[in-house]
Scaffold this motif. Structure first.
Motif, PDB file in Angstrom:
ATOM      1  N   PRO A 120       0.704  -1.052  -0.098  1.00 27.75           N
ATOM      2  CA  PRO A 120       0.016   0.028   0.084  1.00 27.75           C
ATOM      3  C   PRO A 120       0.759   1.346   0.000  1.00 27.75           C
ATOM      4  N   GLU A 121       1.840   1.270   0.450  1.00 27.38           N
ATOM      5  CA  GLU A 121       2.894   2.629   0.509  1.00 27.38           C
ATOM      6  C   GLU A 121       3.390   2.881  -1.012  1.00 27.38           C
ATOM      7  N   LYS A 122       3.218   1.802  -1.770  1.00 23.36           N
ATOM      8  CA  LYS A 122       3.582   2.363  -3.212  1.00 23.36           C
ATOM      9  C   LYS A 122       2.494   2.272  -4.190  1.00 23.36           C
ATOM     10  N   GLU A 123       1.395   1.667  -3.918  1.00 20.79           N
ATOM     11  CA  GLU A 123       0.355   1.528  -4.902  1.00 20.79           C
ATOM     12  C   GLU A 123      -0.770   2.309  -4.459  1.00 20.79           C
ATOM     13  N   THR A 124      -0.766   3.609  -4.821  1.00 20.71           N
ATOM     14  CA  THR A 124      -2.091   4.341  -4.730  1.00 20.71           C
ATOM     15  C   THR A 124      -3.324   4.062  -5.206  1.00 20.71           C
ATOM     16  N   PRO A 125      -4.565   4.784  -5.209  1.00 20.10           N
ATOM     17  CA  PRO A 125      -5.647   4.444  -6.126  1.00 20.10           C
ATOM     18  C   PRO A 125      -5.188   4.716  -7.230  1.00 20.10           C
ATOM     19  N   GLU A 126      -4.454   5.983  -7.814  1.00 17.86           N
ATOM     20  CA  GLU A 126      -4.467   6.045  -9.321  1.00 17.86           C
ATOM     21  C   GLU A 126      -3.476   4.982  -9.807  1.00 17.86           C
ATOM     22  N   VAL A 127      -2.355   4.550  -9.070  1.00 22.05           N
ATOM     23  CA  VAL A 127      -1.432   3.277  -9.918  1.00 22.05           C
ATOM     24  C   VAL A 127      -2.267   2.203 -10.094  1.00 22.05           C
ATOM     25  N   MET A 128      -3.288   1.603  -9.033  1.00 26.29           N
ATOM     26  CA  MET A 128      -4.152   0.585  -9.133  1.00 26.29           C
ATOM     27  C   MET A 128      -5.065   0.774 -10.315  1.00 26.29           C
ATOM     28  N   LYS A 129      -5.757   1.885 -10.456  1.00 26.02           N
ATOM     29  CA  LYS A 129      -6.573   2.189 -11.385  1.00 26.02           C
ATOM     30  C   LYS A 129      -6.120   1.963 -12.836  1.00 26.02           C
ATOM     31  N   GLU A 130      -4.719   2.671 -12.949  1.00 27.91           N
ATOM     32  CA  GLU A 130      -4.219   2.362 -14.320  1.00 27.91           C
ATOM     33  C   GLU A 130      -3.762   1.112 -14.552  1.00 27.91           C
ATOM     34  N   TYR A 131      -3.345   0.290 -13.760  1.00 22.33           N
ATOM     35  CA  TYR A 131      -3.120  -1.110 -14.010  1.00 22.33           C
ATOM     36  C   TYR A 131      -4.328  -1.912 -14.440  1.00 22.33           C
ATOM     37  N   LEU A 132      -5.276  -1.834 -13.539  1.00 18.06           N
ATOM     38  CA  LEU A 132      -6.413  -2.737 -13.751  1.00 18.06           C
ATOM     39  C   LEU A 132      -7.219  -2.318 -14.864  1.00 18.06           C
ATOM     40  N   GLY A 133      -6.875  -0.875 -15.586  1.00 16.93           N
ATOM     41  CA  GLY A 133      -7.590  -0.797 -16.868  1.00 16.93           C
ATOM     42  C   GLY A 133      -7.109  -1.738 -18.014  1.00 16.93           C
ATOM     43  N   HIS A 134      -5.888  -2.475 -17.906  1.00 16.74           N
ATOM     44  CA  HIS A 134      -5.367  -3.458 -18.960  1.00 16.74           C
ATOM     45  C   HIS A 134      -6.195  -4.479 -18.791  1.00 16.74           C
ATOM     46  N   TYR A 135      -7.449  -4.717 -17.721  1.00 17.43           N
ATOM     47  CA  TYR A 135      -8.025  -6.026 -17.912  1.00 17.43           C
ATOM     48  C   TYR A 135      -9.413  -5.952 -18.062  1.00 17.43           C
ATOM     49  N   LYS A 136      -9.904  -6.862 -18.328  1.00 20.14           N
ATOM     50  CA  LYS A 136     -11.553  -6.719 -18.608  1.00 20.14           C
ATOM     51  C   LYS A 136     -12.385  -7.173 -17.447  1.00 20.14           C
ATOM     52  N   GLY A 137     -13.661  -6.576 -17.284  1.00 22.41           N
ATOM     53  CA  GLY A 137     -14.395  -7.115 -16.167  1.00 22.41           C
ATOM     54  C   GLY A 137     -14.237  -6.076 -15.202  1.00 22.41           C
ATOM     55  N   GLU A 138     -15.270  -5.925 -14.237  1.00 18.73           N
ATOM     56  CA  GLU A 138     -15.311  -4.964 -13.157  1.00 18.73           C
ATOM     57  C   GLU A 138     -14.397  -5.570 -11.822  1.00 18.73           C
ATOM     58  N   ILE A 139     -13.296  -5.147 -11.874  1.00 17.95           N
ATOM     59  CA  ILE A 139     -12.148  -5.582 -10.884  1.00 17.95           C
ATOM     60  C   ILE A 139     -12.036  -4.375 -10.095  1.00 17.95           C
ATOM     61  N   ILE A 140     -12.125  -4.533  -8.652  1.00 12.21           N
ATOM     62  CA  ILE A 140     -11.878  -3.502  -7.621  1.00 12.21           C
ATOM     63  C   ILE A 140     -10.526  -3.601  -6.943  1.00 12.21           C
ATOM     64  N   GLY A 141      -9.834  -2.533  -7.284  1.00  7.44           N
ATOM     65  CA  GLY A 141      -8.365  -2.567  -6.479  1.00  7.44           C
ATOM     66  C   GLY A 141      -8.627  -1.733  -5.269  1.00  7.44           C
ATOM     67  N   ILE A 142      -7.807  -2.465  -4.315  1.00 11.39           N
ATOM     68  CA  ILE A 142      -7.956  -2.016  -2.924  1.00 11.39           C
ATOM     69  C   ILE A 142      -6.589  -1.529  -2.414  1.00 11.39           C
ATOM     70  N   THR A 143      -6.601  -0.386  -1.850  1.00  8.92           N
ATOM     71  CA  THR A 143      -5.188  -0.010  -1.054  1.00  8.92           C
ATOM     72  C   THR A 143      -5.667   0.724   0.169  1.00  8.92           C
ATOM     73  N   GLY A 144      -4.795   1.413   0.680  1.00  8.78           N
ATOM     74  CA  GLY A 144      -5.026   2.271   1.805  1.00  8.78           C
ATOM     75  C   GLY A 144      -3.854   2.537   2.530  1.00  8.78           C
ATOM     76  N   THR A 145      -3.746   2.947   3.923  1.00 13.78           N
ATOM     77  CA  THR A 145      -2.478   2.995   4.622  1.00 13.78           C
ATOM     78  C   THR A 145      -2.076   1.644   5.109  1.00 13.78           C
ATOM     79  N   PRO A 146      -0.899   1.637   5.427  1.00 17.20           N
ATOM     80  CA  PRO A 146      -0.349   0.157   5.957  1.00 17.20           C
ATOM     81  C   PRO A 146      -1.043   0.117   7.220  1.00 17.20           C
ATOM     82  N   GLU A 147      -1.275   1.144   8.191  1.00 16.82           N
ATOM     83  CA  GLU A 147      -2.131   1.061   9.257  1.00 16.82           C
ATOM     84  C   GLU A 147      -3.561   0.068   8.885  1.00 16.82           C
ATOM     85  N   GLN A 148      -4.216   0.483   7.970  1.00 19.36           N
ATOM     86  CA  GLN A 148      -5.566  -0.064   7.743  1.00 19.36           C
ATOM     87  C   GLN A 148      -5.233  -1.364   7.180  1.00 19.36           C
ATOM     88  N   LEU A 149      -4.318  -1.922   6.342  1.00 20.75           N
ATOM     89  CA  LEU A 149      -4.297  -3.099   5.665  1.00 20.75           C
ATOM     90  C   LEU A 149      -3.576  -4.118   6.638  1.00 20.75           C
TER      91      LEU A 149
END
Length: 321
Positions: A120-149
């Motif tokens: 989570p320290e490296k992978e922000t919502p923006e990073v995950m959204k760009e990455y998951l855009g390469h895949y089909k279907g509704e895939i929800i990327g989840i991130t947050g703070t290390p304390e959360q996860l």
């Protein structure tokens, strides 16, 4: 034994056989069929005995919105943990999901695929959204703070270990060794979501697709998403202003429409309500038309702790559930 006695026994046997055959013919002509029940589908993967509650978690999705696992409306969810720069396990699992989607068609709308980052320290919502855009279907990327996860990894039993690399890859001088299983979760709003099975890494997509289809056919499945564009009107009922309603709202918080569709919001409550930037007086309605595909999140005073998520599909897509 006399010859006459033997003949009598043979005659009795012949009569018994004839009666048996006649009963069979009569039964076959009576219009009643014997229906043999199909045995229940045996799910693949590793079963949880006794059944386990799926641990809840609160984090951010790839759109930067709060995500609460137990409030997701899909009857089935598939969950796995990984990271964007993974070169083997994670892209393979995401490709498996694409194949599952191809196998079961539009029924995939009833399944949410959740990809939780272990970095989570490296992978922000923006990073995950760009990455998951390469895949089909509704895939929800989840991130947050290390304390959360961190507690999430522990409650789901996820093992992860950072390993230093001799040469950096995509700006990282490390990789993660991590658990690669996919969890299948069945929604149960009354008793808590259940972990049905987990699929070890390497399980074929055919196994998972058959399990999903079997569960979606199960009449005991308690929740199902409506088809796209099926919801045309949302009514805020009397008492929507109350704390009791806001703790357990009955209005949908996840709506799927097509471009050009309209939603009518009606306020039957005794108080004014705001839905997004719409101010709706008691007894009045407001109409919302969607002009382009994408997703939006609407705040609503009837559900102050939640955002209503609206996904707009392209008009030409044949996506009925």
């Amino acid at each position: 034994m006399t010859t006459t006695h033997r003949n009598n026994i043979a005659l009795l046997r012949s009569v018994a056989l004839l009666l048996f055959l006649m009963v069979g013919v009569i039964s076959g002509c009576s219009g009643k069929e014997t229906i043999s029940e199909q045995p229940p589908h045996a799910l693949g993967g590793i079963h949880y005995t006794p059944p386990r509650l799926a641990p809840n978690f609160v984090a951010l999705n790839h759109s930067g919105q709060e995500y609460m696992f137990r409030k997701q409306p899909h009857p089935l969810r598939m969950v796995f943990f990984g990271y964007v720069s993974c070169l083997d396990v994670c892209p393979t699992n995401l490709k498996r999901y694409e194949k599952i989607q191809e196998m079961i068609g539009n029924k995939i709308e009833q399944v949410q695929f959740v990809f939780v980052t272990i970095d989570p320290e490296k992978e922000t919502p923006e990073v995950m959204k760009e990455y998951l855009g390469h895949y089909k279907g509704e895939i929800i990327g989840i991130t947050g703070t290390p304390e959360q996860l961190e507690p999430v990894y522990e409650s789901w039993g996820i093992l992860r270990e950072k390993v230093a690399l001799e040469e950096s890859v995509d700006g990282r001088d490390y990789k993660w060794d991590h658990s690669g299983q996919i969890f299948l979760v069945q929604a149960d709003p009354e008793n808590g979501d259940k972990l049905r099975v987990s699929y070890p890494y390497g399980t074929g997509h055919e196994v998972m697709a058959r399990d999903i289809e079997a569960l979606l056919k199960d009449p005991t499945l308690k929740t199902r998403l409506p088809n796209i564009s099926e919801i045309q009107r949302v009514t805020l009922p009397p008492g929507a202003y109350s704390l009791a309603f806001q703790k357990k709202p009955t209005i949908p918080t996840y709506i799927r429409v097509r471009v050009g569709d309209a939603l009518v919001w009606r306020n039957d409550d005794y108080m004014y309500h705001f839905v997004g930037d719409m101010r709706i007086a008691p007894g009045e309605e407001a109409t919302q038309v969607f002009d382009e595909p994408g997703e939006i999140y609407l705040g609503c005073t009837a559900t102050p702790d939640d955002k209503i998520r609206i996904v707009i599909f392209d008009r030409d897509e044949d996506m009925d559930g």
